[in-house]
Design a protein around this motif. Sequence first.
Motif, mmCIF file in Angstrom:
data_model
loop_
_atom_site.group_PDB
_atom_site.id
_atom_site.type_symbol
_atom_site.label_atom_id
_atom_site.label_comp_id
_atom_site.label_asym_id
_atom_site.label_seq_id
_atom_site.Cartn_x
_atom_site.Cartn_y
_atom_site.Cartn_z
ATOM 1 N N ASN A 180 0.845 -1.197 0.000
ATOM 2 C CA ASN A 180 0.000 0.000 0.000
ATOM 3 C C ASN A 180 0.875 1.240 0.000
ATOM 4 O O ASN A 180 1.895 1.286 0.699
ATOM 5 N N VAL A 181 0.433 2.203 -0.798
ATOM 6 C CA VAL A 181 1.197 3.439 -0.883
ATOM 7 C C VAL A 181 0.967 4.236 0.394
ATOM 8 O O VAL A 181 -0.173 4.497 0.778
ATOM 9 N N LEU A 182 2.035 4.593 1.042
ATOM 10 C CA LEU A 182 1.901 5.233 2.346
ATOM 11 C C LEU A 182 1.429 6.677 2.249
ATOM 12 O O LEU A 182 0.749 7.160 3.137
ATOM 13 N N SER A 183 1.780 7.338 1.193
ATOM 14 C CA SER A 183 1.413 8.756 1.119
ATOM 15 C C SER A 183 -0.099 8.913 1.103
ATOM 16 O O SER A 183 -0.617 9.945 1.508
ATOM 17 N N ALA A 184 -0.772 7.870 0.618
ATOM 18 C CA ALA A 184 -2.224 7.964 0.573
ATOM 19 C C ALA A 184 -2.826 7.742 1.958
ATOM 20 O O ALA A 184 -3.836 8.334 2.293
ATOM 21 N N THR A 185 -2.194 6.875 2.747
ATOM 22 C CA THR A 185 -2.768 6.558 4.047
ATOM 23 C C THR A 185 -2.167 7.410 5.153
ATOM 24 O O THR A 185 -2.716 7.477 6.227
ATOM 25 N N GLU A 186 -1.070 8.024 4.872
ATOM 26 C CA GLU A 186 -0.429 8.820 5.909
ATOM 27 C C GLU A 186 -0.256 10.241 5.409
ATOM 28 O O GLU A 186 0.848 10.667 5.073
ATOM 29 N N PRO A 187 -1.308 10.969 5.293
ATOM 30 C CA PRO A 187 -1.176 12.305 4.718
ATOM 31 C C PRO A 187 -0.600 13.300 5.724
ATOM 32 O O PRO A 187 -1.259 14.240 6.141
ATOM 33 N N THR A 188 0.587 13.029 6.146
ATOM 34 C CA THR A 188 1.207 13.970 7.069
ATOM 35 C C THR A 188 1.881 15.074 6.272
ATOM 36 O O THR A 188 1.905 15.053 5.049
ATOM 37 N N GLU A 189 2.411 15.968 6.995
ATOM 38 C CA GLU A 189 2.974 17.151 6.358
ATOM 39 C C GLU A 189 4.051 16.781 5.339
ATOM 40 O O GLU A 189 4.115 17.337 4.253
ATOM 41 N N THR A 190 4.873 15.821 5.737
ATOM 42 C CA THR A 190 6.031 15.524 4.902
ATOM 43 C C THR A 190 5.782 14.362 3.954
ATOM 44 O O THR A 190 6.535 14.172 3.017
ATOM 45 N N ASN A 192 3.612 13.688 1.727
ATOM 46 C CA ASN A 192 3.094 13.851 0.371
ATOM 47 C C ASN A 192 3.936 14.819 -0.445
ATOM 48 O O ASN A 192 3.575 15.176 -1.544
ATOM 49 N N SER A 193 5.033 15.226 0.089
ATOM 50 C CA SER A 193 5.815 16.191 -0.675
ATOM 51 C C SER A 193 7.133 15.552 -1.090
ATOM 52 O O SER A 193 7.931 15.162 -0.265
ATOM 53 N N THR A 194 7.280 15.434 -2.392
ATOM 54 C CA THR A 194 8.524 14.886 -2.918
ATOM 55 C C THR A 194 9.427 16.059 -3.301
ATOM 56 O O THR A 194 9.017 16.956 -4.034
ATOM 57 N N GLU A 195 10.610 16.016 -2.730
ATOM 58 C CA GLU A 195 11.571 17.062 -3.087
ATOM 59 C C GLU A 195 12.286 16.629 -4.367
ATOM 60 O O GLU A 195 12.711 15.475 -4.502
ATOM 61 N N THR A 196 12.398 17.541 -5.301
ATOM 62 C CA THR A 196 13.034 17.224 -6.584
ATOM 63 C C THR A 196 14.115 18.265 -6.876
ATOM 64 O O THR A 196 13.891 19.468 -6.708
ATOM 65 N N GLU A 197 15.268 17.742 -7.284
ATOM 66 C CA GLU A 197 16.363 18.651 -7.680
ATOM 67 C C GLU A 197 16.848 18.215 -9.059
ATOM 68 O O GLU A 197 16.731 17.046 -9.428
ATOM 69 N N ILE A 198 17.398 19.148 -9.791
ATOM 70 C CA ILE A 198 17.960 18.801 -11.108
ATOM 71 C C ILE A 198 19.382 19.350 -11.174
ATOM 72 O O ILE A 198 19.639 20.480 -10.776
#
Length: 626
Positions: A180-190, A192-198
């Motif tokens: 199970n995808v955790l971001s869906a069940t654990e909508p905490t502050e951090t 659901n946010s994926t940090e992306t750098e290039i």
Amino acid sequence: MKTSAACCFGGIILCIGLSLRATGSSQIQLVGSADPVVALAGDDVILPCYLEPNVSAVDMMVEWTRSDLKTQRVHLYREGRDSNGEQLPSYRGRTTLFKEELKNSNVSLKLTGVTLSDAGDYKCFIPILTRETTIPLIVGAVSQPVISINGTKDWGVVLKCDTGGWYPQPELEWLDSHGNVLSATEPTETSNSTETEINPEGRYTVRRYVTIRNTVNNRFTCRVVQPQINQTRETQIHVPDDMFPSVWWIVGIIIPAVAAIAAVVVLFYFRRKQRHKLKKEVKKNLDLQTKLDTEERIRQHVEEKVVGFLDARRPKLVDNVTKVMPLADALRPMIQQQDYSDICAAGTNVEKMRVLFTTVDSGGEKVKSAFYKSLMKEEPDLVLDILKEEPDRVINLLGEELDIYPKTDVVDDDPPDESGSNRVEMIEMQPLLGPGSETERGGRQAVDALEDQEREEGRQAVDALEDQEREEGRQAVDALEDQEREEGRQAVDALEDQEREEGRQAVDALEDQKREEERQAVDALEDQEREEGRQAVDALEDQEREEGRQAVDALEDQEREEERQAVDALEDQEREEGRQAVDALEDQERGGGRQAVYALEDQEREEGRQDVDALEDQERGGKTGC
Ligand SMILES: *[C@@H]1O[C@H](CO)[C@@H](O)[C@H](O)[C@H]1NC(C)=O
Ligand SMILES: *[C@@H]1O[C@H](CO)[C@@H](O)[C@H](O)[C@H]1NC(C)=O
Ligand SMILES: *[C@@H]1O[C@H](CO)[C@@H](O)[C@H](O)[C@H]1NC(C)=O
Ligand SMILES: *[C@@H]1O[C@H](CO)[C@@H](O)[C@H](O)[C@H]1NC(C)=O
Ligand SMILES: *[C@@H]1O[C@H](CO)[C@@H](O)[C@H](O)[C@H]1NC(C)=O
């Protein structure tokens, strides 16, 4: 020579042209790949390209270029060998044709060490056939994600998944052990946010945090997906149980907290219990004290009265007391030494007593009281005798004390010097006390009772007082003082307030209830009475109406009946009377003659006899009468 060479060259062309015609050059196709070729950076990749149908390409010129770049040559094959003089520098040494495959129409290009900049459209071109095909090359870059534990937050563990050097931009997700995808069940502050750098090369670094709770196996997966290059990379982590702060929370906070609460509760309980016990003890002591006080008061009062009573009997005491010296000894601490000596010096007991009384009188109330007390102790029989002489008084005293008799106007304070006033008092009592013998017996009994009671109560009181006071007194007094001073006032106030409040409420409630009940009862009664009244009236009316009707009917019936009977009777009577009258008339007529005859005969016969009788009587009477 020149012509032969030209002829020869032309012959070759012709030759190729003939051979091509033979195979149908218009039918030859160059086949590449409809789908883009996907490669990862660093891989070797084959860009497919071949002739269809199957003809040899050994003698053909094959040119590979980047169609998205302007005339930029990737690879050139001509006249049986590679000719890469004008090749793009970035491809130098990295491109090859499969020489063995050329004869099988396979002109695929092999590119080694693919880089991201190799991505693009590659054109496979065979000039002689004027055939070309374009093969897109996609180059991706991947790397294995890295998981680290970043710390704890709230009651969970913060995990970090980090993966860099990806191309194109990937997607990152956290999964639990069930997928199970955790971001869906654990909508905490951090979560659901994926940090992306290039980075400057155009590669992507993605990072994502997740806060996890303690689960059954604590196995978590970080998955990075790039669908364009069909690449997935996963890394798993097992988080040890002891990483979770909840354990520490329970061990470090809850247990001490529970212990502390328990301790407080236990402390409170014991304190409360102790306070309760103390309060009870204090109350018990107070009760005991009150009882003792009452008893003592009664005892003192009776004693006072007895003292007054005895004081009025001095002459008798002077004459009869024998143990004078013990009495004097008992008073010795209170009286003058000289007085004591005088008493000793007196010759007889009577004289000693006189002196003693003088001393007692000069000593005041205290000495007097002490004197009579010791007198009661030393000469109980004498005192009892004196008391018994006039028991009524004792009974009155006792009765007054115990509220047995109605209060009298007796003034006991000033001891009656003359027995006269005392007698009057006694006579006044008499009706209350009943006949003399009973009074005497009552007196004796009362005296006995008094003695018994006094002795018993005195001993008990003293014992109880001593024991109780010695045992509990000190504690009780201490406790009483401390506790009462600290809490007593509050407790009493609170208790009183509460009681007053409760009492008022209870009284109000009771009154309300009573009022309500009364009103209801009255209503019910009124209703009932009204109802009963109406029913009774109805019933009465019905009954009366019924009875009236019946009576009327009965009357009418009766009258009708009576009338009929009367008529019948009249008719009968008339008929009967008629007949009788007729009969009588007939009989009379018939019998009239006969009777007249008989009567005549009888009369004549009777008159004859009477004449005879009268004659005889006359004769007889003439003989006897003188
Ligand atoms: C051409 O024919 C040869 C031999 O028959 C075969 O090995 C080869 O695979 C064929 N080439 C293609 C592109 O089909
Ligand atoms: C061409 O040759 C290469 C190298 O042997 C091979 O991998 C590829 O499959 C060949 N292509 C065809 C269409 O046969
Ligand atoms: C991760 O840890 C770093 C330092 O260890 C901290 O600065 C950062 O705030 C943490 N991030 C989270 C989401 O806990
Ligand atoms: C996570 O973020 C995406 C877009 O950033 C959003 O569509 C999605 O609903 C979010 N999921 C949760 C569970 O918040
Ligand atoms: C993606 O790769 C997997 C194996 O890694 C393969 O089974 C699957 O067919 C591929 N899908 C596509 C669309 O290329």
